[in-house]
Design a protein around this motif. Sequence first.
Motif, PDB file in Angstrom:
ATOM      1  N   GLY A   1      22.415   7.849  36.536  1.00 38.71           N
ATOM      2  CA  GLY A   1      22.625   7.823  37.873  1.00 38.71           C
ATOM      3  C   GLY A   1      23.610   9.161  37.966  1.00 38.71           C
ATOM      4  O   GLY A   1      24.162   9.451  39.459  1.00 38.71           O
ATOM      5  N   LYS A   2      23.220   9.999  37.164  1.00 42.01           N
ATOM      6  CA  LYS A   2      23.994  11.400  36.732  1.00 42.01           C
ATOM      7  C   LYS A   2      22.995  12.908  36.841  1.00 42.01           C
ATOM      8  O   LYS A   2      21.975  12.227  36.148  1.00 42.01           O
ATOM      9  N   ARG A   3      23.260  13.775  36.982  1.00 42.69           N
ATOM     10  CA  ARG A   3      22.489  14.876  36.707  1.00 42.69           C
ATOM     11  C   ARG A   3      22.785  15.103  35.166  1.00 42.69           C
ATOM     12  O   ARG A   3      21.405  15.540  34.694  1.00 42.69           O
ATOM     13  N   GLU A   4      23.816  14.880  35.028  1.00 42.75           N
ATOM     14  CA  GLU A   4      24.205  15.971  33.590  1.00 42.75           C
ATOM     15  C   GLU A   4      25.049  14.946  32.547  1.00 42.75           C
ATOM     16  O   GLU A   4      25.895  14.282  33.745  1.00 42.75           O
ATOM     17  N   MET A   5      25.098  14.922  31.621  1.00 42.98           N
ATOM     18  CA  MET A   5      26.521  14.233  30.845  1.00 42.98           C
ATOM     19  C   MET A   5      27.414  15.307  30.115  1.00 42.98           C
ATOM     20  O   MET A   5      26.862  16.252  28.916  1.00 42.98           O
ATOM     21  N   THR A   6      28.399  15.451  30.696  1.00 41.72           N
ATOM     22  CA  THR A   6      29.058  16.911  30.223  1.00 41.72           C
ATOM     23  C   THR A   6      29.518  16.438  29.133  1.00 41.72           C
ATOM     24  O   THR A   6      31.450  17.172  28.484  1.00 41.72           O
ATOM     25  N   THR A   7      29.477  15.598  27.900  1.00 45.33           N
ATOM     26  CA  THR A   7      30.183  15.207  26.376  1.00 45.33           C
ATOM     27  C   THR A   7      30.297  16.828  25.760  1.00 45.33           C
ATOM     28  O   THR A   7      32.024  16.666  25.306  1.00 45.33           O
ATOM     29  N   PHE A   8      29.809  17.863  25.607  1.00 48.63           N
ATOM     30  CA  PHE A   8      30.582  19.217  24.513  1.00 48.63           C
ATOM     31  C   PHE A   8      31.055  19.547  26.046  1.00 48.63           C
ATOM     32  O   PHE A   8      31.921  19.779  25.415  1.00 48.63           O
ATOM     33  N   GLU A   9      30.386  20.066  26.898  1.00 47.44           N
ATOM     34  CA  GLU A   9      32.329  20.451  27.778  1.00 47.44           C
ATOM     35  C   GLU A   9      33.672  19.810  28.043  1.00 47.44           C
ATOM     36  O   GLU A   9      34.622  20.376  27.839  1.00 47.44           O
ATOM     37  N   ARG A  10      33.174  18.208  27.991  1.00 51.43           N
ATOM     38  CA  ARG A  10      34.798  18.056  27.225  1.00 51.43           C
ATOM     39  C   ARG A  10      34.978  18.216  26.169  1.00 51.43           C
ATOM     40  O   ARG A  10      36.676  18.233  26.227  1.00 51.43           O
ATOM     41  N   TYR A  11      34.705  18.284  25.868  1.00 52.13           N
ATOM     42  CA  TYR A  11      35.567  18.355  23.820  1.00 52.13           C
ATOM     43  C   TYR A  11      35.410  19.565  23.830  1.00 52.13           C
ATOM     44  O   TYR A  11      36.689  20.031  23.273  1.00 52.13           O
ATOM     45  N   PHE A  12      34.773  20.311  24.186  1.00 53.35           N
ATOM     46  CA  PHE A  12      35.589  22.010  23.889  1.00 53.35           C
ATOM     47  C   PHE A  12      35.752  22.607  25.134  1.00 53.35           C
ATOM     48  O   PHE A  12      35.976  24.193  25.009  1.00 53.35           O
ATOM     49  N   ILE A  13      36.243  22.882  26.241  1.00 55.75           N
ATOM     50  CA  ILE A  13      36.432  23.593  27.222  1.00 55.75           C
ATOM     51  C   ILE A  13      36.681  23.485  28.072  1.00 55.75           C
ATOM     52  O   ILE A  13      36.711  21.759  28.077  1.00 55.75           O
ATOM     53  N   GLN A  14      38.292  24.613  28.469  1.00 53.41           N
ATOM     54  CA  GLN A  14      39.328  23.603  28.926  1.00 53.41           C
ATOM     55  C   GLN A  14      38.688  23.075  30.564  1.00 53.41           C
ATOM     56  O   GLN A  14      40.104  23.335  31.222  1.00 53.41           O
ATOM     57  N   ASP A  15      37.774  24.414  30.994  1.00 48.42           N
ATOM     58  CA  ASP A  15      37.674  24.202  32.142  1.00 48.42           C
ATOM     59  C   ASP A  15      37.150  22.827  32.787  1.00 48.42           C
ATOM     60  O   ASP A  15      36.472  23.000  32.604  1.00 48.42           O
ATOM     61  N   LYS A  16      38.211  22.287  33.837  1.00 49.24           N
ATOM     62  CA  LYS A  16      37.265  21.134  34.197  1.00 49.24           C
ATOM     63  C   LYS A  16      36.473  21.221  35.079  1.00 49.24           C
ATOM     64  O   LYS A  16      35.077  19.938  35.495  1.00 49.24           O
ATOM     65  N   GLU A  17      36.299  21.854  35.923  1.00 48.85           N
ATOM     66  CA  GLU A  17      34.575  22.533  36.618  1.00 48.85           C
ATOM     67  C   GLU A  17      33.750  21.803  35.734  1.00 48.85           C
ATOM     68  O   GLU A  17      33.355  21.279  36.225  1.00 48.85           O
ATOM     69  N   THR A  18      33.474  22.652  34.902  1.00 49.26           N
ATOM     70  CA  THR A  18      32.527  22.076  33.704  1.00 49.26           C
ATOM     71  C   THR A  18      32.454  20.716  33.347  1.00 49.26           C
ATOM     72  O   THR A  18      31.246  20.737  32.943  1.00 49.26           O
ATOM     73  N   HIS A  19      33.193  20.051  33.717  1.00 51.71           N
ATOM     74  CA  HIS A  19      33.208  18.725  33.254  1.00 51.71           C
ATOM     75  C   HIS A  19      32.878  17.429  34.066  1.00 51.71           C
ATOM     76  O   HIS A  19      32.162  17.066  33.967  1.00 51.71           O
ATOM     77  N   LYS A  20      32.943  18.433  35.466  1.00 53.18           N
ATOM     78  CA  LYS A  20      32.124  17.225  36.528  1.00 53.18           C
ATOM     79  C   LYS A  20      30.641  17.041  36.165  1.00 53.18           C
ATOM     80  O   LYS A  20      29.543  17.924  35.771  1.00 53.18           O
ATOM     81  N   GLU A  21      30.175  15.442  36.671  1.00 50.80           N
ATOM     82  CA  GLU A  21      29.451  15.086  36.338  1.00 50.80           C
ATOM     83  C   GLU A  21      28.287  15.221  37.863  1.00 50.80           C
ATOM     84  O   GLU A  21      29.148  13.946  38.287  1.00 50.80           O
ATOM     85  N   ARG A  22      27.408  15.407  38.223  1.00 51.88           N
ATOM     86  CA  ARG A  22      27.512  15.488  39.247  1.00 51.88           C
ATOM     87  C   ARG A  22      26.157  14.560  39.901  1.00 51.88           C
ATOM     88  O   ARG A  22      25.507  13.789  39.377  1.00 51.88           O
ATOM     89  N   LYS A  23      26.911  13.704  40.524  1.00 50.28           N
ATOM     90  CA  LYS A  23      26.095  11.800  40.551  1.00 50.28           C
ATOM     91  C   LYS A  23      24.510  12.204  41.397  1.00 50.28           C
ATOM     92  O   LYS A  23      24.009  12.998  42.678  1.00 50.28           O
ATOM     93  N   ASN A  24      23.649  11.594  41.326  1.00 48.51           N
ATOM     94  CA  ASN A  24      22.847  11.104  41.813  1.00 48.51           C
ATOM     95  C   ASN A  24      23.051  10.721  43.675  1.00 48.51           C
ATOM     96  O   ASN A  24      23.969   9.927  44.026  1.00 48.51           O
ATOM     97  N   PRO A  25      22.008  11.340  44.612  1.00 50.81           N
ATOM     98  CA  PRO A  25      22.283  11.131  45.757  1.00 50.81           C
ATOM     99  C   PRO A  25      22.601   9.962  46.263  1.00 50.81           C
ATOM    100  O   PRO A  25      22.687   9.874  47.318  1.00 50.81           O
ATOM    101  N   TYR A  26      22.188   8.855  45.761  1.00 52.37           N
ATOM    102  CA  TYR A  26      21.880   7.551  45.746  1.00 52.37           C
ATOM    103  C   TYR A  26      23.871   7.339  46.229  1.00 52.37           C
ATOM    104  O   TYR A  26      23.418   6.038  46.752  1.00 52.37           O
TER     105      TYR A  26
END
Length: 643
Positions: free
Chosen positions: A478-503
Amino acid sequence: MDAQFLDLLAQKYDTEEKVVTEIINLEAISNLPKGTEHFVSDLHGEYQAFQHVLRNGSGNVKEKIKDLFREVWTDNEINDFAALVYYPEEKIQLVKAELCNQQALNQWHRQTIEQMLMLISYASSKYTRSKLRKALPEQFVYIVEELLYKTDSTNNKDPYYDEIYRQIISLGQADKLIIGLAYTTQRLVVDHLHVVGDIYDRGPDPDKIMDTLINYHSVDIQWGNHDVLWIGAYAGSLVCLANIIRICARYNNLDIIEDVYGINLRPLLNLAEKYYDNNPGFRPKLPADHNVSESEILQITKIHQAIAMIQFKLEIPIIKRRPYFHMSERLLLEQIDYDKNEIKIGGKTYPLENTCFATVNPQHPEQLLEEEQQVMEKLLFFLQHSEKLARHMNFLMKKGSLYLKYNGNLLIHGCIPLDEEGNMEKMQIEDKTYSGRQLIDVFEYYLRYAFAHPEETDDLATDMVWYIWTGECSSLFGKREMTTFERYFIQDKETHKERKNPYYHLRENDEICRKILLEFDLNPDHGHIINGHTPVKEIRGENPVKANGKMIVIDGGFSKAYQSTTGIAGYTLLYNSFGMQLVAHKKFNSKEDVLCNGTDVLSVKRLVDKELERKLVRETNVGEKLLQKISNLKNLLEYRYMK
Ligand SMILES: O=P(O)(O)OC[C@H]1O[C@](O)(COP(=O)(O)O)[C@@H](O)[C@@H]1O
Ligand SMILES: [Mn+2]
């Protein structure tokens, strides 16, 4: 009516009397009030908390005790008795420690058995005798029935009943009987259990939950994304396998892999020791009061990195061979500037931190080292040969499905993928396009195929199981992407967001829910959609009941890791003949707390829907089958027995 079918039926019902008796029996049953359904979700390995909810029937046990004894008992007495029903073995020991002599104990035994029988008689009032019999402790059925169905109004048999009690006690059977009766009560307050997904991951004991479910009297499961990940691993998907180990490492649960399912992690540890070191980004999540040694933490940290890197590599070839998964943006290892330690995502460059790329070939980041390849092959071999895991996965397949239509409601863990306009989102798979119910049916077809062919590891079916875990059109993610990589390696929290399906915002809307129910051939005036998956943030004022009651979100919030965001231990749902009630649970501390202090995770009930008239068995799924059987038996009577 098919003559052969009637002949077969006539073998079982070989006299007119047998047919008539069965018709009367089934007609009577179908006019009883419907049994209580209990819905739970997102158990995430939290066995103790789940046990508690199961044992107290989401507050149902205590409610029945109160109905019976509220006038004569104090709150403490009610709590004590409730604790006895939930945890009879332990509570009996506590009571015994308090009683001063044998006579007092005998008296307690007699009185407690009588009270338990009253409770059972009340809790079973809407069931047939035969159903009650099945719930009684096997070795005591005869005696319990004698005591339950006392009909002697002349008191002629009083000495007889007294003697039964005396014998039970003097033969040392009272504890066993009380324990048996407590379990009978637990079983009677819930007729059928629905687990709306996510048994596995994050918490310590998913295997114990599986064993409990295997022994439960009546249950179905709607798979969650985490359950599908385990099914995928067992079905031969190496990337799913890497994910489950990564999550276990992250939550300090490698015991589940190693001790519980007997999978040897030594080869992975050797690899991890060779290439990885301490890394703050990969230390396991631990509670403040943990007692894990630093050397153990270090070992887990290394395994965590080793398996995460294998996962990221394994994703690449799948994304490339399945262009219709639309995941090319997730080819992140290819977007890294390994000299500058930076990555480009969506046109923006970010510095990388906590990197651990020692095994990555920058020209071919998808390549596994020979050692990595061997480790994965060994892990898969061990996994597919774990007898216990086989038992658990087979049960998941047997009782589970991606969604379930049950008594007019639609049960699904995640979502029905929608576009912004509220249309069913389309997905192309090979040369065909699917949406709505059909898409989910196709997902399930592939998942079952993959499970049936564990030797195939790179085919579409196996890749599709991973897609259900993480793909944008998955009904479980139910989300557009899973940001596992970003959450391990990138500090900027913007990249951690997982956009939800419009549902997830559209489901607030009554019309959308009606449309979905129709898509599944359910009556939108009466049906509800029941979801798990997203913790309801009650703390921020979110309401679990949405779209004028058409949508109910019951993420159980069992997962300790998520309780700080929900502010509550989540919800469960009860659906009995009077209607639906949502139960909000407070945080579960421990069994000891319930036993000693009577603190029950007391639940607040909210009425979701009230039946105008009490709902009967004949109006349920089970009832439909009974009515069909009655009709067959009537045919048999007409064509074979009536002169
Ligand atoms: O908090 P963790 O363990 O890193 O997991 C986060 C990941 O879990 C997910 O929320 C999926 O798990 P849930 O089904 O429990 O939501 C992903 O969307 C997210 O990337
Ligand atoms: Mn989930």
